[in-house]
Write a protein that holds these residues in place. Sequence first.
Motif, PDB file in Angstrom:
ATOM      1  N   CYS A  38      28.865  53.382  28.329  1.00 13.80           N
ATOM      2  CA  CYS A  38      28.994  53.826  26.698  1.00 13.80           C
ATOM      3  C   CYS A  38      29.907  52.856  26.506  1.00 13.80           C
ATOM      4  O   CYS A  38      31.223  53.017  26.570  1.00 13.80           O
ATOM      5  CB  CYS A  38      29.105  54.897  26.119  1.00 13.80           C
ATOM      6  SG  CYS A  38      27.606  56.647  26.914  1.00 13.80           S
ATOM      7  N   GLU A  39      29.356  52.421  24.976  1.00 14.62           N
ATOM      8  CA  GLU A  39      30.596  51.582  24.012  1.00 14.62           C
ATOM      9  C   GLU A  39      31.533  52.566  23.652  1.00 14.62           C
ATOM     10  O   GLU A  39      31.240  54.347  23.820  1.00 14.62           O
ATOM     11  CB  GLU A  39      29.932  50.714  22.872  1.00 14.62           C
ATOM     12  CG  GLU A  39      29.220  49.974  23.372  1.00 14.62           C
ATOM     13  CD  GLU A  39      29.048  49.079  22.562  1.00 14.62           C
ATOM     14  OE1 GLU A  39      28.772  48.293  22.503  1.00 14.62           O
ATOM     15  OE2 GLU A  39      28.474  49.027  21.018  1.00 14.62           O
ATOM     16  N   PRO A  40      32.836  52.269  23.246  1.00 18.54           N
ATOM     17  CA  PRO A  40      33.691  53.094  22.229  1.00 18.54           C
ATOM     18  C   PRO A  40      32.615  53.944  20.750  1.00 18.54           C
ATOM     19  O   PRO A  40      31.869  53.085  20.965  1.00 18.54           O
ATOM     20  CB  PRO A  40      34.609  51.963  21.928  1.00 18.54           C
ATOM     21  CG  PRO A  40      34.185  50.963  22.723  1.00 18.54           C
ATOM     22  CD  PRO A  40      33.248  50.908  23.244  1.00 18.54           C
ATOM     23  N   PRO A  41      33.688  54.766  20.165  1.00 16.05           N
ATOM     24  CA  PRO A  41      33.051  55.175  18.972  1.00 16.05           C
ATOM     25  C   PRO A  41      32.686  54.167  18.046  1.00 16.05           C
ATOM     26  O   PRO A  41      33.123  53.234  18.359  1.00 16.05           O
ATOM     27  CB  PRO A  41      34.440  56.111  18.785  1.00 16.05           C
ATOM     28  CG  PRO A  41      34.669  56.481  19.807  1.00 16.05           C
ATOM     29  CD  PRO A  41      34.609  55.448  21.156  1.00 16.05           C
ATOM     30  N   LEU A  42      31.339  54.487  17.096  1.00 18.80           N
ATOM     31  CA  LEU A  42      30.768  53.926  16.384  1.00 18.80           C
ATOM     32  C   LEU A  42      32.253  53.748  15.473  1.00 18.80           C
ATOM     33  O   LEU A  42      33.393  54.179  15.906  1.00 18.80           O
ATOM     34  CB  LEU A  42      29.881  54.763  15.511  1.00 18.80           C
ATOM     35  CG  LEU A  42      29.238  53.993  14.242  1.00 18.80           C
ATOM     36  CD1 LEU A  42      28.558  52.986  15.016  1.00 18.80           C
ATOM     37  CD2 LEU A  42      28.674  55.351  13.264  1.00 18.80           C
TER      38      LEU A  42
END
Length: 680
Positions: A365-369
């Motif tokens: 998963c990417e870092p937070p939005l």
Amino acid sequence: MPSTFLRRTMASTVLLAMTAAVAAAAPPGAHAAAPATTHVDVDVRAGLATVGDAALGINHAIWDSQLGTPAVADLLHDAGVKMLRYPGGSYADIYHWRDHTAPGGYVAPNTDFDTFMAGARRTGAEPMIIANYGTGTAQEAADWVRYANVTKGYGARYWTIGNENYGNGHYGSAWEADEHADKSPAEYASNVIAYSQAMKAVDPTIKVGAVLTMPGNWPDGIVGTGDQGTWNTEVLSRAGAAIDFVDVHWYPGGATPAETLTKPAQIQDATFLLRQQINQYAGANASRIQISMTETNVDVGRTTQPGALFLADVYSGLLAQGVFTVQWWNVHNGIDKVSTVAGKTDYGDYGLLSSGNCTADGTTCEPPLNTPFAPYHALSLVGSFARPGDRFVAAGADDPLVSAHAVRRTNGDLAVLLINKDPDASHTVALNYQGFTPSPATPAVATFADGADAVTTGASGTAAAQTLTPYSITLVTLHPNRTEAGGPSAPARPTATVTDRTATISWPAVAAGVKYEVYRQNGGTAELLGETTGTSLTVRNLDPGRRYTVNVLARDTAGRQSPPSPPLTFTTGTPAGAACTVKLRDTNDWGNGFVASVDITNNTTSALTGWTLTFTWPTGWQTMNGGWSATWDQNGRTVRAVGDALAAGATTSAGFVGGYSGPNVLPTVFTLNGTVCTTV
């Protein structure tokens, strides 16, 4: 929007081409050698382009649910973004603004035009709007102009007709929507004229742009079936009078970060060729036509440091060459093929900011939005470096792993941007200045280092020496040792009349009693060609077929020197009436190679028992890949063809297959048995 055909992502882990050498253990008492010093020259007498109000840009897309949100607008504002493009790449050619639909595509909530404009205003950025060419009409575009500028008073100045419309299948590959039965560049040009007339009838103050292809990128050089010329030549020759700027994209590729980071070296030749095409084909007053670069990005290292280094180098290089806006693709795009680049996880995301999503299998998963990726911080540093009104000046390094750019500010300060493309080693940089004496105070330095999550600032090093950490971007801001007010103003852009060996350079007078100095740009330095109290200077002993860039400066009786004139670039010719004539033509081009025909004429009254034709490729990315009707070979960048007898007054024809991986600048200087020929 990036297409599958032209921009491929890496499916596996990316390995760096430049790997660190493992040092052997030194014997007792031995000392490791100090790293070699990189020399950087900065010359404020060699002036380049001035940074415009819309220089730093980025793309917004209607599938991005964060478009226009305060959080995103504030992040873009903080990075110095001054232009926002809408509604997003290839979606522009399926988008209908009135009902905010894009048949066949996804439109996120709260991404309509008014929401976009609210976000642009909060950002402090000017809009660039793409009118729907693929599935729209000139009337639909004109109605959009009316709504934007008459009904709402947004004052939207820049409008492009379509996006990557050469990708409509005319050249074989089709990713861009186009419902026109005729998909040729001639048809596109005809519609550009119709769109421009309809849109300017509503608001004559707007600027209309046409889509071209960047020299060296597909389908540059290709002549489609039934066409009279390439996409660029057809569009410019037919619609040049109806447009105010041309719009290009540049995805230069590169299988590794090291290869990718060599690509910015192509910018000067690519922009030169594009400007040459505009001047040659766009008709009278073609010099008014500006250039915008509205999409660029990398294949490798999009969210890690290679993407950041590329962004800083490309934005600076293009702006220095007079491109009025450079725009990254894009704000949010989403996770793609995950890899490891220089020990960091790269999410394969074209976006500057994280979308916060995960791979389909949920393993990564990417870092937070809205977490900024590395290129965002590079953009922020470029925003601090190249501010509206700053003037680029010549800067150059003697090491290909270090790039240098510089601007002179209106207050007299000098800012130098240094990019270390070496993933493994620091570089000590020795800085040398011409036309500028820095203050002895410790300079202000801002740095974005590999793996960092922010730009760091402080005072470090000296004006003469800086240490660049591996894979880093460093901005050094210097005050002048003293400020001299009241000097002469800069001369206007000069003109030149050239032959094969001379150039007479002329300019308007700036004041009585001043002396003028003419400088030739040479990398990061400027060479004095001559000085005069008049308003023209003839420079002799130039090389035939060579490109020169010059500036004119004025100096008053007190010794105060003006800023440099706008740069003039000219190319010398070849001798008239030489003993030989050569005609080279690109007869068949496929985007990264071409067939060249070469006609050689013996203009003398004596037969040649044998002949050797020689030329040098203008760039390092061009090759000769075999030829006919002569014996061909290449050594370095020098190509040689050896042939049999050539009678007096006779012409012989030969040819070769050329290859190129960047802008294809054709050679213009040929020697036959050591004599420079006339080129036609």
